[in-house]
Write a protein that holds these residues in place. Structure first.
Motif, PDB file in Angstrom:
ATOM      1  N   UNK B 200       0.650  -1.049  -0.303  1.00 34.10           N
ATOM      2  CA  UNK B 200      -0.355  -0.018  -0.127  1.00 34.10           C
ATOM      3  C   UNK B 200       0.739   0.906  -0.498  1.00 34.10           C
ATOM      4  N   UNK B 201       2.376   1.485   0.835  1.00 34.71           N
ATOM      5  CA  UNK B 201       3.101   2.335   1.101  1.00 34.71           C
ATOM      6  C   UNK B 201       3.400   2.472  -0.734  1.00 34.71           C
ATOM      7  N   UNK B 202       3.564   1.133  -1.178  1.00 32.61           N
ATOM      8  CA  UNK B 202       3.903   1.762  -2.464  1.00 32.61           C
ATOM      9  C   UNK B 202       3.239   2.775  -3.723  1.00 32.61           C
ATOM     10  N   UNK B 203       1.758   2.277  -3.464  1.00 32.19           N
ATOM     11  CA  UNK B 203       0.994   3.115  -4.235  1.00 32.19           C
ATOM     12  C   UNK B 203       1.260   4.562  -3.909  1.00 32.19           C
ATOM     13  N   UNK B 204       1.461   5.290  -5.544  1.00 35.63           N
ATOM     14  CA  UNK B 204       2.022   6.635  -5.729  1.00 35.63           C
ATOM     15  C   UNK B 204       0.759   7.555  -4.990  1.00 35.63           C
ATOM     16  N   UNK B 205       0.871   8.721  -4.144  1.00 34.91           N
ATOM     17  CA  UNK B 205       0.540   8.885  -3.199  1.00 34.91           C
ATOM     18  C   UNK B 205      -0.619  10.400  -3.675  1.00 34.91           C
TER      19      UNK B 205
END
Lengths: 304, 334
Positions: B200-205
């Motif tokens: 999830x943290x790898x998803x582009x903000x």
């Protein structure tokens, strides 16, 4: 579930009414309480274990759960050596030494060679590359149980049983680790850097060592931890290969299993102490490295 | 260099290095995995017990295991079916709570709006059970849920007059299964949570920002952005959990109090296989045949999972990758 999402910038996106903030605050509190409950569930068994390892067998049999530690831990440990039944099935030094040898070498080999394989599959466009990767994906599915019959029979045939080689060397071929590293490389390894190195006259293997490895460090760290833990915790393969079950060769899980499987050992305090010595050092090392481990695990995630 | 190669070719080919890089993997794999796999297939066609090991029996082992027949065959058939059933029950019973809990926690922890306090601490604690050896965990829970009045829970409840006699946590079919499921979930949810979190943290903000600006609510963001983008790592988790589920061995194998008696309600396929080839008179035939059956089940499950993952989006990505590779090749040697 319906109330949550990621979003570093989402909070700045124009919500301002008080209700919204109240709702968020309530959600956070509920989640915090859930997390506290989960923490208790995670820690309570370990706490009971530690406490019971310090109590005498008579204490434990009269009341199994106590939150107050007693003072008999070293007495219980002493019994491990003085009571013959314990001494023949459990030896902490051998257990740690053997588990450490297997886990360290397996993790090192696994990470290095998986990195090498993933690098080879990502950087070079050779004939059969896709076939090779498809093969790795396909065999990733095969659990050890499927090959273990043939594996054991083969090892018995070539006299490699009661030996650490079949426990360490197969770590070189770890399809899951290769898969993970390839995913990682595809998302965060710019191939142009390899070309830059070539222009500078860097050899291919040296490029891997000096550019590939440092850039894949997060993936290496995560996988090294996973490999180490998997091998440290492995009971199946060692108990399969170490057929003679000699105490000098037993790994820590085998020691614990040997104590479990010996019904002559009815001292509950010592039983808890055995489990405690097998668990506490791991927990301590984990707590020391935890920041690094958790950060590493998070860093090594497959991106997008 | 130019003179050694056809004049039209502008680049130096580095392709051959690829073989050197992947060679060690394939050599070791062939020796320690592929040959044993083939050997397993071969062994599955041979007789049982040390004495009959060299007798070719064709499909008899499979027939015994899958269809039963006369007395010895019937026993092995029933044992295998029970093991299969146990494996499925235990796997589902630990996978569903585990993935649900992990996904929930991962989404909560990565939510910037919620700002959960003590996140670092929770992550460390929740991952901890995974680092502990399964045999020790089993020993621990066996001591806690001991069958007799000396087990921690039993003696606690007895001394506080909550129950009048000891509960058979270990020997009761349902209770022992629930405990094993609980232990498996206890051990693995932290690990799965961290894997999902890193996904999830790898998803582009900016994806979330854009969605928030467009007025998407949290539910929409979760189902339309988080889940689809998370799919590759979700499938990775699913695959590894599946493999893990079929491998379930340590805890079911050791969760008993009487020496050398594996609880029938906990005997998984892995335990079944192990039990037969690890006997003093190894029944390689039966365990090899059941290994082969397990192999086909795993392959089937695996291909279903991969088919699900192999969507048009990935094909598009592959196409882009190929184009990039082509461009790289052209630029290769300058």
């Amino acid at each position: 579930m319906a109330n949550s999402n990621n979003g570093v910038g989402a909070m700045t996106a124009g919500y301002s009414d008080a209700n919204y903030h109240k709702k968020i605050k309530m959600q956070s509190t509920v989640i915090f309480v859930v997390c506290i409950i989960l923490t208790v569930i995670c820690l309570l068994p370990i706490y009971i274990l530690v406490v019971n390892a310090t109590r005498t067998s008579t204490d434990i049999t009269s009341n199994g759960v106590s939150l107050i530690p007693s003072l008999h831990f070293f007495e219980n440990l002493g019994k491990l050596k003085t009571i013959k039944e314990y001494a023949i099935s459990f030896n902490a030094f051998y257990g740690f030494r053997n588990s450490l040898i297997i886990a360290v070498f397996s993790a090192a080999l696994s990470v290095f060679f998986s990195g090498l394989t993933a690098y080879g599959l990502t950087v070079y466009d050779f004939k059969g590359r896709n076939a090779a990767f498809t093969f790795i994906l396909a065999v990733m599915m095969i659990p050890i149980q499927v090959v273990s019959t043939g594996f054991l029979q083969f090892m018995v045939e070539i006299k490699l049983y009661d030996n650490y080689i079949p426990l360490i060397v197969p770590a070189i071929a770890a399809p899951q680790v290769v898969f993970f590293m390839k995913q990682y490389m595809e998302s965060s390894f710019p191939l142009s850097i390899v070309e830059a190195a070539r222009i500078d006259g860097c050899g291919e293997f040296r490029t891997f060592l000096q550019i590939g490895v440092p850039m894949m460090k997060p993936a290496f760290a995560v996988q090294a931890i996973f490999c180490f833990v998997t091998n440290w915790n492995n009971y199946y393969t060692p108990s399969m290969i170490l057929l003679s079950n000699k105490i000098e060769q037993r790994t820590m899980p085998m020691m614990v299993a040997a104590v479990l499987g010996n019904d002559k050992l009815s001292d509950y305090g010592v039983r808890y102490a055995v489990v405690a010595i097998s668990i506490i050092p791991v927990v301590v090392v984990y707590l020391i490295l935890s920041k690094y481990i958790i950060a590493g695990v998070a860093l090594g995630g497959v991106k997008e | 260099m130019q003179s050694l190669q056809p004049s039209r070719r502008k680049s130096i080919s580095y392709a051959k290095y690829g073989y050197f890089f992947i060679l060690p993997f394939f050599l070791v794999y062939a020796f320690f995995m592929l040959y044993p796999l083939i050997n397993t297939f071969v062994l599955s066609f041979f007789g049982n017990g040390r004495a009959n090991q060299d007798t070719f029996v064709g499909f008899q082992n499979f027939q015994y295991i899958l269809a039963g027949g006369s007395r010895p065959a019937k026993a092995i058939h029933e044992e295998f079916i029970l093991s299969m059933k146990n494996t499925i029950i235990l796997w589902i019973g630990n996978f569903i709570p585990q993935i649900a809990l992990s996904l929930l926690l991962a989404v909560w922890f990565t939510d910037a709006k919620l700002k959960i306090k003590g996140q670092g601490f929770f992550k460390v604690v929740m991952y901890m059970p995974n680092i502990i050896t399964a045999t020790s965990v089993c020993a621990l829970f066996l001591s806690i849920f001991g069958n007799t009045k000396y087990g921690a829970v039993n003696s606690f409840m007895l001394s506080n007059n909550m129950i009048s006699e000891a509960i058979n946590f270990v020997t009761d079919e349902t209770k022992s299964r629930v405990i094993v499921m609980f232990v498996q979930t206890w051990m693995w949810f932290g690990n799965t949570m961290i894997l999902l979190m890193s996904g999830i943290m790898g998803i582009n903000p900016s994806l979330f920002e854009a969605a928030a600006i467009d007025g998407a609510n949290s539910g929409q963001i979760f189902f339309r952005i988080t889940l689809p983008v998370l799919r590759p790592i979700f499938i990775y988790v699913l695959i590894t959990s599946m493999i893990g589920g079929l491998q379930m061995f340590d805890i079911p194998y050791l969760f008993h109090e009487d020496v050398n008696t594996i609880r029938p309600s906990l005997q998984t396929v892995a335990v079944f296989i192990y039990k037969h080839f690890h006997a003093t008179d190894p029944n390689y035939g039966y365990s090899a045949a059941s290994s082969v059956i397990l192999f086909f089940i795993t392959s089937l499950l695996g291909s279903v999972t991969f088919a699900m993952n192999n969507s048009s989006k990935d094909k598009k990505k592959n196409k882009i990758n190929r184009q990039q590779a082509k461009a790289r090749k052209q630029l290769g040697g300058f």
